[in-house]
Design an enzyme around this catalytic site. Structure first.
Site, mmCIF file in Angstrom:
data_model
loop_
_atom_site.group_PDB
_atom_site.id
_atom_site.type_symbol
_atom_site.label_atom_id
_atom_site.label_comp_id
_atom_site.label_asym_id
_atom_site.label_seq_id
_atom_site.Cartn_x
_atom_site.Cartn_y
_atom_site.Cartn_z
ATOM 1 N N ASP A 31 -10.405 2.897 2.125
ATOM 2 C CA ASP A 31 -10.647 2.223 3.410
ATOM 3 C C ASP A 31 -11.473 3.078 4.363
ATOM 4 O O ASP A 31 -12.482 2.626 4.905
ATOM 5 C CB ASP A 31 -9.320 1.850 4.079
ATOM 6 N N LYS A 42 0.810 -1.220 0.000
ATOM 7 C CA LYS A 42 0.000 0.000 0.000
ATOM 8 C C LYS A 42 0.850 1.282 0.000
ATOM 9 O O LYS A 42 0.391 2.317 -0.467
ATOM 10 C CB LYS A 42 -0.961 0.007 1.195
#
Length: 282
Positions: A103, A67
């Site tokens: 997210d 990420k």
């Protein structure tokens, strides 16, 4: 047009993202595919991305451990992804790769879907447990949504303090140890558990003990989805709290990613129940 989507990460062979996005494609009436692109640590990350770019992929998700590593290979970053410092969704636009982080917004979508009353009062007291990437994204989404009191508790207090750089003018944030949080649980209306403590195969563990001070009408959330009902959530139920499950965040962050790729909003409908059945069968 047939869309090509993928997930990169390691290990990801058992990911549920293909199932989720194949459902979204059907609901949207679009043709396409979603594939797994597992990149092992001993492979050339740069070469695998070069190969992916040659395939003219429309977009892909990024999970651990990439990420942050993906960021130097992108042409641009959305403002939220830039703030958070992590990317979990990449959109290809005119050959340029743009990074996003879904997210936090996915989490707040799922929370609002189940507990809309939480969003009616921006003065409620919220505690986030953990200081990893998920905690950072959720904190950013909550303060961006306008909540005034969002505290962070973590074993390592310095890691929690680092998240406060995302604090906005209207936000008041206290940084606590886990013991400090345990001593004032009755102060909070919403408690969000973002660590991996309690995940299979260690489902008998809980990051803190919620009894006896947890408020009876509080909302207690755990982003772990294996198992669906963690020890942390079992304790919350026993105290009469409302519970919010991790697999819903998984769905809603994927929904937002799908919107970024296709510009189409698809309803979740019965996918929560279907996903729960799949997870409980594993």
């Amino acid at each position: 047009m047939s869309f090509q989507f993928a997930l990169i990460g390691y290990p990801i062979q058992h990911s549920l993202s293909p199932w989720i996005h194949e459902q979204f494609l059907k609901k949207a009436g679009l043709s396409g595919s979603y594939s797994i692109v597992e990149i092992t640590p001993d492979e050339s990350f740069e070469q695998r991305l070069t190969d992916l770019k040659r395939e003219h992929i429309n977009g892909f998700n990024v999970t651990v451990p990439y990420k942050q590593k993906i960021i130097p290979y992108l042409d641009d970053l959305d403002v939220e992804a830039r703030r958070i410092g992590a990317v979990n969704t990449v959109v290809s636009r005119n050959g340029r790769w743009i990074g996003y982080n879904t997210d936090g917004k996915g989490y707040t979508r799922s929370l609002k879907q189940h507990y809309p009353a939480v969003f009616a009062d921006k003065d409620i007291k919220i505690a986030i447990i953990g200081a990893g990437g998920a905690a950072r994204g959720i904190y950013d989404a909550l303060v961006t949504a306008g909540f005034h009191y969002v505290d962070i508790a973590n074993r390592t207090v310095s890691s929690a303090e680092a998240i406060t750089e995302l604090q906005q003018d209207q936000t008041n944030t206290a940084v606590l140890s886990l013991a400090g949080l345990g001593n004032k649980l009755d102060h909070y209306d919403v408690i969000i558990q973002t660590t991996s403590v309690g995940m299979k195969p260690n489902q008998d563990k809980s990051i803190i003990q919620l009894a006896p001070s947890l408020k009876k009408d509080s909302v207690v959330s755990d982003i772990i989805y294996q198992p669906i009902t963690t020890e942390f959530l079992k304790q919350a139920k026993n105290r009469g709290a409302y519970t919010h499950y991790g697999h819903t965040m998984l769905l809603y962050q994927a929904q937002y990613a799908f919107e970024l790729w296709t510009m189409k909003h698809v309803p979740i409908d019965d996918m929560e129940n279907q996903l729960q059945q799949i997870l409980e069968g594993r």
